[in-house]
Design an enzyme around this catalytic site. Structure first.
Site, mmCIF file in Angstrom:
data_model
loop_
_atom_site.group_PDB
_atom_site.id
_atom_site.type_symbol
_atom_site.label_atom_id
_atom_site.label_comp_id
_atom_site.label_asym_id
_atom_site.label_seq_id
_atom_site.Cartn_x
_atom_site.Cartn_y
_atom_site.Cartn_z
ATOM 1 N N GLU A 51 0.838 -1.209 0.000
ATOM 2 C CA GLU A 51 0.000 0.000 0.000
ATOM 3 C C GLU A 51 0.867 1.252 0.000
ATOM 4 O OE1 GLU A 51 -3.802 -2.028 2.308
ATOM 5 O OE2 GLU A 51 -2.166 -1.125 3.437
ATOM 6 N N HIS A 172 -12.094 -18.201 24.089
ATOM 7 C CA HIS A 172 -11.977 -19.088 25.253
ATOM 8 C C HIS A 172 -13.244 -19.064 26.110
ATOM 9 C CE1 HIS A 172 -11.584 -15.675 27.980
ATOM 10 N NE2 HIS A 172 -10.788 -15.132 27.066
ATOM 11 N N GLU A 245 -4.193 -11.819 24.247
ATOM 12 C CA GLU A 245 -5.094 -10.677 24.367
ATOM 13 C C GLU A 245 -4.308 -9.377 24.536
ATOM 14 O OE1 GLU A 245 -7.497 -8.962 23.629
ATOM 15 O OE2 GLU A 245 -9.176 -9.767 24.796
#
Length: 364
Positions: A51, A172, A245
């Protein structure tokens, strides 16, 4: 009044990283007349690098048309638009080099501003990028009578067959933090009793789906969920650290209300800005970068297979955003239950399709 030009630029990679190319075009902003088109391969690279290649090519073309022009650059890459506008940092070394080159070109024009547009509005530049990846570079200057289309160095053979990989994205099961919606992030929590029941139900729901590999976040709540599935399917588990996470830093273990009370300004900014980090934690942009790397590894290692990915809310939302071809801000608009299932298919031609989001029917 100076002439006004519009650049539309895009880039793509079949594999991310993989064979990559860019496309760019320049139009007269007032008449809509097409003035120039560019498309070229950049070898093996990521989508983001490609890009940036399109941006540089578009600025070079605009500079050749009229260095006194004011230019609006339109791209469907939120990352490039935000970085070139100075709002986000650039960390990738190849992207940094191209950004410096783009800024040098922009300084030679009267004025340059950057605008994000939806992918559907950038179809012409996308088509040029795909032409480059198909071995058909383009260099056209339609502002004059000269039209040149570069031919490939060697005759192009039939396009390679498209290989499709299916990813099942399983969040989870529940933990002690889930009922109160506390930020778990990097906290290495076990599944609760309810969470183990979630994992067992999810495991049964995975039977018969043709799963050939399981890849999990390293955190226990994911490994325990993945383990329940692996036991039922009698298969192994790969662990990818980049699937963990978002790290909430100083807000780990807090509810949103508690984090707001502790850091009102920082929390409000974090809820609306992708590049803002919790104190000592990570931003959405940080997580997006590593999740993209994990996705590329998984698609390369398990091309053509059905893969179960066991991860967390933020990484799964970011994979859905990539599958939809939209910006990472979609993380604010998707809700995922514990042990929910989503699916995305990915083609080696750069195509992707979201097939399912937040399915919890197996938990009934």
């Amino acid at each position: 009044m100076s002439r006004r030009l519009v650049i539309e630029a895009d880039g793509g990679s079949r594999g991310n990283p993989g064979p990559a190319g860019y496309g760019a075009l320049v139009k007269d902003a007032d008449t809509g007349r097409l003035l120039a088109e560019r498309a070229a391969s950049v070898g093996r690279a990521t989508n983001n690098v490609a890009e940036y290649g399109g941006l540089v090519a578009g600025l070079e073309a605009a500079l050749g048309i009229d260095p006194t022009a004011t230019v609006e650059v339109r791209m469907d890459s939120k990352l490039v638009v935000e970085q070139m506008s100075g709002r986000w940092q650039i960390k990738h070394p190849d992207m940094k080099k191209l950004a410096v080159q783009a800024r040098d070109l922009a300084r030679q024009l009267a004025q340059v501003r950057y605008t994000w547009i939806p992918r559907a509005q950038n179809s012409a530049a996308d088509a040029l990028a795909n032409s480059a990846m198909d071995g058909k570079p383009v260099h056209r200057d339609l502002g004059t009578d000269a039209v040149a289309v570069e031919e490939p160095a060697a005759p192009a053979g039939p396009p390679p067959p498209v290989v499709t990989t299916t990813t099942l994205l399983l969040r989870h099961g529940r933990t002690a933090h889930t009922p109160e919606r506390r930020f778990s992030g990097s906290s290495d929590l076990d599944l609760s009793d309810l969470g183990r029941a979630d994992a067992a139900a999810a495991a049964q729901a995975m039977v018969g789906r043709g799963i050939e590999a399981i890849v999990s976040s390293p955190l226990k709540r994911c490994r325990q969920t993945a383990g329940a599935v692996a036991e039922v399917l009698d298969t192994g588990i790969e662990v990818d650290r980049d699937l963990r996470e978002l790290d909430f830093g100083g807000w780990e273990g807090m509810t949103g209300t508690e984090a707001l009370a502790a850091n009102p300004l920082a929390f409000r900014r974090w809820r609306t800005a992708l590049d803002v980090r919790p104190p000592g934690g990570e931003s959405i942009v940080d997580v997006s970068t590593r999740v993209a790397a994990a996705r590329a590894r998984i698609l390369e290692r398990h091309a053509g297979k059905t893969v179960l990915i066991v991860s967390h809310v933020t990484p799964i939302k970011l994979m859905l955003a990539a599958g939809l071809g939209v910006g990472d801000e979609v993380v604010y608009k998707v809700f995922l239950e514990a042990a929910s299932l989503s699916t995305v298919t990915w083609g080696t031609d750069g195509s992707s399709s979201v097939r399912l989001v937040n399915d919890t029917s197996h938990l009934a």
